[in-house]
Write a protein that holds these residues in place. Structure first.
Motif, PDB file in Angstrom:
ATOM      1  N   LEU A  32       0.767  -1.241   0.110  1.00 30.03           N
ATOM      2  CA  LEU A  32       0.068  -0.020  -0.062  1.00 30.03           C
ATOM      3  C   LEU A  32       0.752   1.268  -0.096  1.00 30.03           C
ATOM      4  CD1 LEU A  32      -2.743   1.281   0.203  1.00 30.03           C
ATOM      5  CD2 LEU A  32      -2.326   1.154   2.732  1.00 30.03           C
ATOM      6  N   PHE A  33       1.838   1.308   0.774  1.00 31.79           N
ATOM      7  CA  PHE A  33       2.671   2.443   0.827  1.00 31.79           C
ATOM      8  C   PHE A  33       4.070   2.365   0.065  1.00 31.79           C
ATOM      9  CE2 PHE A  33       0.484   2.734   5.090  1.00 31.79           C
ATOM     10  CZ  PHE A  33      -0.442   3.575   4.812  1.00 31.79           C
ATOM     11  N   GLY A  34       4.068   1.393  -0.714  1.00 29.00           N
ATOM     12  CA  GLY A  34       5.177   1.196  -1.772  1.00 29.00           C
ATOM     13  C   GLY A  34       6.478   0.876  -1.198  1.00 29.00           C
ATOM     14  N   LEU A  35       6.438   0.260   0.102  1.00 28.28           N
ATOM     15  CA  LEU A  35       7.720  -0.185   0.786  1.00 28.28           C
ATOM     16  C   LEU A  35       8.082  -1.492   0.120  1.00 28.28           C
ATOM     17  CD1 LEU A  35       6.320   0.590   4.246  1.00 28.28           C
ATOM     18  CD2 LEU A  35       7.782   2.256   2.980  1.00 28.28           C
ATOM     19  N   PRO A  36       9.427  -1.838   0.437  1.00 28.11           N
ATOM     20  CA  PRO A  36      10.160  -3.161   0.066  1.00 28.11           C
ATOM     21  C   PRO A  36       9.418  -4.257   0.985  1.00 28.11           C
ATOM     22  CG  PRO A  36      11.687  -1.526   0.497  1.00 28.11           C
ATOM     23  CD  PRO A  36      10.476  -0.800   1.002  1.00 28.11           C
ATOM     24  N   LEU A  37       9.266  -5.260   0.089  1.00 28.85           N
ATOM     25  CA  LEU A  37       8.396  -6.213   0.830  1.00 28.85           C
ATOM     26  C   LEU A  37       9.720  -6.991   2.061  1.00 28.85           C
ATOM     27  CD1 LEU A  37       6.525  -7.824  -2.303  1.00 28.85           C
ATOM     28  CD2 LEU A  37       5.632  -6.697  -0.154  1.00 28.85           C
ATOM     29  N   GLU A  44       5.393 -13.622  -1.397  1.00 29.77           N
ATOM     30  CA  GLU A  44       4.618 -14.746  -2.037  1.00 29.77           C
ATOM     31  C   GLU A  44       3.234 -14.328  -1.888  1.00 29.77           C
ATOM     32  OE1 GLU A  44       3.225 -19.316  -0.724  1.00 29.77           O
ATOM     33  OE2 GLU A  44       5.066 -18.340   0.265  1.00 29.77           O
ATOM     34  N   ALA A  45       2.912 -13.651  -0.609  1.00 31.82           N
ATOM     35  CA  ALA A  45       1.449 -13.300  -0.325  1.00 31.82           C
ATOM     36  C   ALA A  45       1.083 -11.929  -1.361  1.00 31.82           C
ATOM     37  CB  ALA A  45       1.477 -12.611   0.997  1.00 31.82           C
ATOM     38  N   TYR A  46       2.030 -11.256  -1.605  1.00 35.79           N
ATOM     39  CA  TYR A  46       1.606 -10.078  -2.555  1.00 35.79           C
ATOM     40  C   TYR A  46       1.394 -10.579  -3.921  1.00 35.79           C
ATOM     41  CZ  TYR A  46       2.592  -6.220  -5.660  1.00 35.79           C
ATOM     42  OH  TYR A  46       2.376  -5.141  -6.869  1.00 35.79           O
ATOM     43  N   PHE A  47       2.310 -11.635  -4.522  1.00 36.40           N
ATOM     44  CA  PHE A  47       1.793 -12.051  -5.912  1.00 36.40           C
ATOM     45  C   PHE A  47       0.734 -13.012  -5.800  1.00 36.40           C
ATOM     46  CE2 PHE A  47       6.848 -12.008  -6.157  1.00 36.40           C
ATOM     47  CZ  PHE A  47       6.605 -10.743  -6.876  1.00 36.40           C
ATOM     48  N   ARG A  48       0.439 -13.632  -4.915  1.00 36.01           N
ATOM     49  CA  ARG A  48      -0.980 -14.597  -4.595  1.00 36.01           C
ATOM     50  C   ARG A  48      -1.955 -13.668  -4.620  1.00 36.01           C
ATOM     51  NH1 ARG A  48       0.334 -17.159  -0.555  1.00 36.01           N
ATOM     52  NH2 ARG A  48      -0.808 -16.213   0.848  1.00 36.01           N
ATOM     53  N   HIS A  49      -2.138 -12.434  -3.731  1.00 31.62           N
ATOM     54  CA  HIS A  49      -3.320 -11.785  -3.538  1.00 31.62           C
ATOM     55  C   HIS A  49      -3.491 -10.762  -4.398  1.00 31.62           C
ATOM     56  CE1 HIS A  49      -3.947 -14.449  -0.215  1.00 31.62           C
ATOM     57  NE2 HIS A  49      -2.918 -14.069   0.291  1.00 31.62           N
ATOM     58  N   GLY A  51      -2.450 -11.056  -7.897  1.00 31.37           N
ATOM     59  CA  GLY A  51      -2.448 -11.389  -9.360  1.00 31.37           C
ATOM     60  C   GLY A  51      -1.225 -10.800 -10.035  1.00 31.37           C
ATOM     61  N   ARG A  52      -0.221 -10.037  -9.472  1.00 27.48           N
ATOM     62  CA  ARG A  52       0.538  -9.569 -10.362  1.00 27.48           C
ATOM     63  C   ARG A  52       1.997 -10.467 -10.221  1.00 27.48           C
ATOM     64  NH1 ARG A  52       0.466  -2.961  -8.471  1.00 27.48           N
ATOM     65  NH2 ARG A  52      -2.165  -2.999  -8.869  1.00 27.48           N
ATOM     66  N   SER A  53       2.911 -10.144 -11.224  1.00 25.39           N
ATOM     67  CA  SER A  53       4.097 -10.891 -11.388  1.00 25.39           C
ATOM     68  C   SER A  53       5.291 -10.013 -11.055  1.00 25.39           C
ATOM     69  CB  SER A  53       4.205 -11.381 -12.622  1.00 25.39           C
ATOM     70  OG  SER A  53       4.309 -10.383 -13.729  1.00 25.39           O
ATOM     71  N   VAL A  54       5.246  -8.842 -10.710  1.00 21.07           N
ATOM     72  CA  VAL A  54       6.365  -7.851 -10.342  1.00 21.07           C
ATOM     73  C   VAL A  54       6.054  -6.902  -9.590  1.00 21.07           C
ATOM     74  CG1 VAL A  54       8.031  -6.099 -11.404  1.00 21.07           C
ATOM     75  CG2 VAL A  54       7.201  -8.052 -13.167  1.00 21.07           C
ATOM     76  N   TYR A  55       6.953  -6.546  -8.506  1.00 16.39           N
ATOM     77  CA  TYR A  55       6.626  -5.745  -7.615  1.00 16.39           C
ATOM     78  C   TYR A  55       8.098  -4.662  -7.607  1.00 16.39           C
ATOM     79  CZ  TYR A  55       6.013  -3.176  -3.184  1.00 16.39           C
ATOM     80  OH  TYR A  55       5.724  -2.628  -2.238  1.00 16.39           O
ATOM     81  N   GLY A 226      -4.526  -7.519 -11.084  1.00 19.28           N
ATOM     82  CA  GLY A 226      -3.377  -8.453 -11.842  1.00 19.28           C
ATOM     83  C   GLY A 226      -2.663  -7.653 -12.722  1.00 19.28           C
ATOM     84  N   HIS A 227      -2.704  -6.066 -12.817  1.00 20.03           N
ATOM     85  CA  HIS A 227      -2.018  -5.277 -13.500  1.00 20.03           C
ATOM     86  C   HIS A 227      -0.681  -4.647 -12.778  1.00 20.03           C
ATOM     87  CE1 HIS A 227      -5.795  -4.520 -15.843  1.00 20.03           C
ATOM     88  NE2 HIS A 227      -5.500  -5.578 -15.815  1.00 20.03           N
ATOM     89  N   ASP A 228       0.442  -5.274 -13.294  1.00 20.44           N
ATOM     90  CA  ASP A 228       1.935  -4.738 -12.794  1.00 20.44           C
ATOM     91  C   ASP A 228       2.085  -3.188 -12.999  1.00 20.44           C
ATOM     92  OD1 ASP A 228       2.386  -7.136 -12.000  1.00 20.44           O
ATOM     93  OD2 ASP A 228       3.291  -7.960 -14.185  1.00 20.44           O
ATOM     94  N   GLY A 229       2.482  -2.602 -12.084  1.00 27.22           N
ATOM     95  CA  GLY A 229       2.733  -1.270 -12.330  1.00 27.22           C
ATOM     96  C   GLY A 229       1.593  -0.298 -11.981  1.00 27.22           C
ATOM     97  N   ASP A 230       0.223  -0.895 -11.885  1.00 29.88           N
ATOM     98  CA  ASP A 230      -0.819  -0.214 -11.753  1.00 29.88           C
ATOM     99  C   ASP A 230      -0.636   0.748 -10.130  1.00 29.88           C
ATOM    100  OD1 ASP A 230      -3.593   0.914 -11.654  1.00 29.88           O
ATOM    101  OD2 ASP A 230      -4.138  -0.674 -12.660  1.00 29.88           O
ATOM    102  N   PRO A 231      -1.076   1.940 -10.267  1.00 32.08           N
ATOM    103  CA  PRO A 231      -1.183   2.799  -9.127  1.00 32.08           C
ATOM    104  C   PRO A 231      -2.400   2.498  -8.045  1.00 32.08           C
ATOM    105  CG  PRO A 231      -1.726   4.169 -10.748  1.00 32.08           C
ATOM    106  CD  PRO A 231      -1.042   3.233 -11.544  1.00 32.08           C
ATOM    107  N   VAL A 232      -3.199   1.518  -8.751  1.00 36.13           N
ATOM    108  CA  VAL A 232      -4.524   1.290  -8.071  1.00 36.13           C
ATOM    109  C   VAL A 232      -4.332  -0.161  -7.724  1.00 36.13           C
ATOM    110  CG1 VAL A 232      -6.835   0.980  -7.977  1.00 36.13           C
ATOM    111  CG2 VAL A 232      -5.910   3.028  -8.996  1.00 36.13           C
TER     112      VAL A 232
END
Length: 471
Positions: A32-37, A44-49, A51-55, A226-232
């Motif tokens: 949410l705040f654009g911080l390192p995971l 793993e949680a980020y990609f699973r929940h 639908g994105r493939s890049v953070y 599932g949209h990589d880079g989307d600000p939403v």
């Protein structure tokens, strides 16, 4: 201090968000705040929940949609976000003298919104550093010493205008209903966004269990999940992913009782068995602008349908009068009069009032449902009107009304309440595969039920008897 640092700090929020049970909520806050995971589990949680493939950390989200099953900890998480944005950021550069920044909490009703507010006041009370910032406090408002106010707002597009919004928290947005609008979620968000435009980093956070594939929550999921880079950011997670402490037997029992409902309530899946019945565009094509009642005319056989109510509940007592005429080889149903008596009212006086309207159109017989047994028949009979019980159930009335709407073979009055109720109708598919059509929970369909009954529930052949009055 970053949001994630505040969340795990033992002096601040660590006692409520530490431990393995809150690994997924912490991953959401980082995203949410654009911080390192922080961990591999968070990645793993980020990609699973999502639908994105890049953070790519670095940019906070301007909007986030938290699609989570019931008891997944949404309200507690939203309360943390509200406090962080209210207490850990400064807005002096964007606030004019005398202006305050508002963290708005909006839910289906004020009582529901106070759930998040109770978490907020609870956190503020037990964290000494935060408690010292509180200037004043009520059940629905907390004023802080940094010119920020956290407050509950009414679920109305009118009530959110004119504020400088630093954050807006929209609770259970998939279930918002309003007598003022057919689409309250859309209109409220449209009212909020201008108030956020002058505040850098202003955040709109919507959280809800999912429902039907309609409304702003579904649209956000459809456009941004599932949209990589989307600000939403759209984050979709089942109950136990967000809160592993929930008893799995409760969830298993819910799935056994009603799999479709449980998949939405606890699995965070949008329901495929619930759909909108008719679109706004179809309804608007049938509305005659600025038309309300048509005067009674000689040579026309009118028909009518009433939806009775007791006067002390939430349902209205409604009546619809109309007729059918031939135009260009088509039969067109015309609505001549539409009446709604809202509670509270005296049932006897309501019948008397509607009987007078029926007599204006020379109608001696009205059709209605089986409400309250003999009561409607006796009351209408006392006022010189015969009450017949309709043969079709409500769902069948709506099903048979649909072809008239889609072919524009019905002329509707310019009645906002009727339009809202028609737009709100839902088609549900049961376990047997049979469809039913009805209003959603917490909504009403009294006006459109009277309309459907008049249009397709009263055969002209048994209509209506003529009082023999001279117009």
């Amino acid at each position: 201090m970053t949001g994630l640092e505040a969340m795990i700090d033992p002096v601040l929020f660590g006692r409520w968000f530490a431990g393995d049970s809150y690994a997924v909520p912490r991953a959401f806050i980082a995203a949410l705040f654009g911080l390192p995971l922080p961990t591999a589990t968070a990645c793993e949680a980020y990609f699973r929940h999502t639908g994105r493939s890049v953070y790519a950390p670095g940019t906070p989200c301007r909007e986030a949609w938290l699609v989570v099953g019931r008891r997944g900890g949404k309200s507690r998480l939203a309360a943390f976000v509200a406090i962080y944005l209210a207490c850990f950021r400064r807005y002096d550069d964007v606030l004019a003298p005398g202006e305050v920044g508002t963290v708005a909490i909006i839910a289906a009703d004020r009582r529901q919104a106070r759930v998040i507010m109770r978490y907020i006041t609870g956190f503020l009370e037990v964290v000494p550093m935060l408690k010292a910032m509180v200037v004043s406090q009520t059940k629905e408002t907390v004023e802080l010493d940094n010119r920020v106010v956290i407050e509950v707002h009414t679920c109305s597009f009118r009530s959110v205008r004119g504020y400088t919004i630093v954050a807006a928290l929209l609770d259970e947005v998939a279930f918002w209903r309003s007598e003022d609008s057919a689409n309250p979620d859309t209109e409220i968000i449209n009212g909020l966004r201008p108030g956020m435009a002058t505040v850098p980093g202003a955040l709109l956070l919507a959280l809800s269990s999912p429902y039907a594939r309609k409304g702003v929550l579904w649209e956000a999921h459809r456009k941004h999940y599932g949209h990589d880079g989307d600000p939403v950011l759209v984050w979709q997670a089942d109950t136990r992913a967000m809160n592993p402490t929930v008893d799995p037997h409760v969830i298993a029992d819910a799935y056994e009782e009603d799999p479709a409902s449980a998949a939405a309530e606890f699995g965070a899946n949008f329901r495929s068995d619930v759909e909108s019945f008719v679109s706004r565009e179809v309804i608007e094509a049938c509305i005659i602008p600025d038309r309300h009642d048509l005067p009674a005319a000689s040579g026309i056989t009118y028909k009518s349908f009433t939806d009775p109510a007791g006067g002390s509940g939430k349902d209205s007592f409604t009546l619809c009068i109309g007729h059918v005429e031939r135009r260009d080889e088509q039969s067109i149903t015309v609505v001549d009069a539409l009446r709604e008596i809202k509670p509270p009212f005296s049932p006897a006086e309501a019948v008397k009032e509607l009987a007078a309207v029926l007599k204006t159109y020379r109608v001696a017989t009205v059709t209605g449902d089986r409400y309250a047994g003999e009561w409607p028949r006796e009351r209408f009979r006392e006022n010189g009107i015969t009450y017949n019980v309709g043969e079709k159930v409500k769902s069948d009335l709506y099903r048979d009304l649909l072809p008239l709407l889609t072919s524009t073979q019905i002329e509707l009055p310019d009645n906002p309440g009727l339009s809202r109720q028609l737009q709100g109708l839902e088609r549900r598919t049961g376990r047997s595969g049979k469809d039913t059509i009805d209003h959603p929970n917490r909504a009403h369909d009294d006006v459109c039920n009277a309309l459907a009954g008049m249009a397709v529930g009263v055969p002209l052949g048994r209509a209506e008897g003529d009082l023999g009055l001279t117009l």
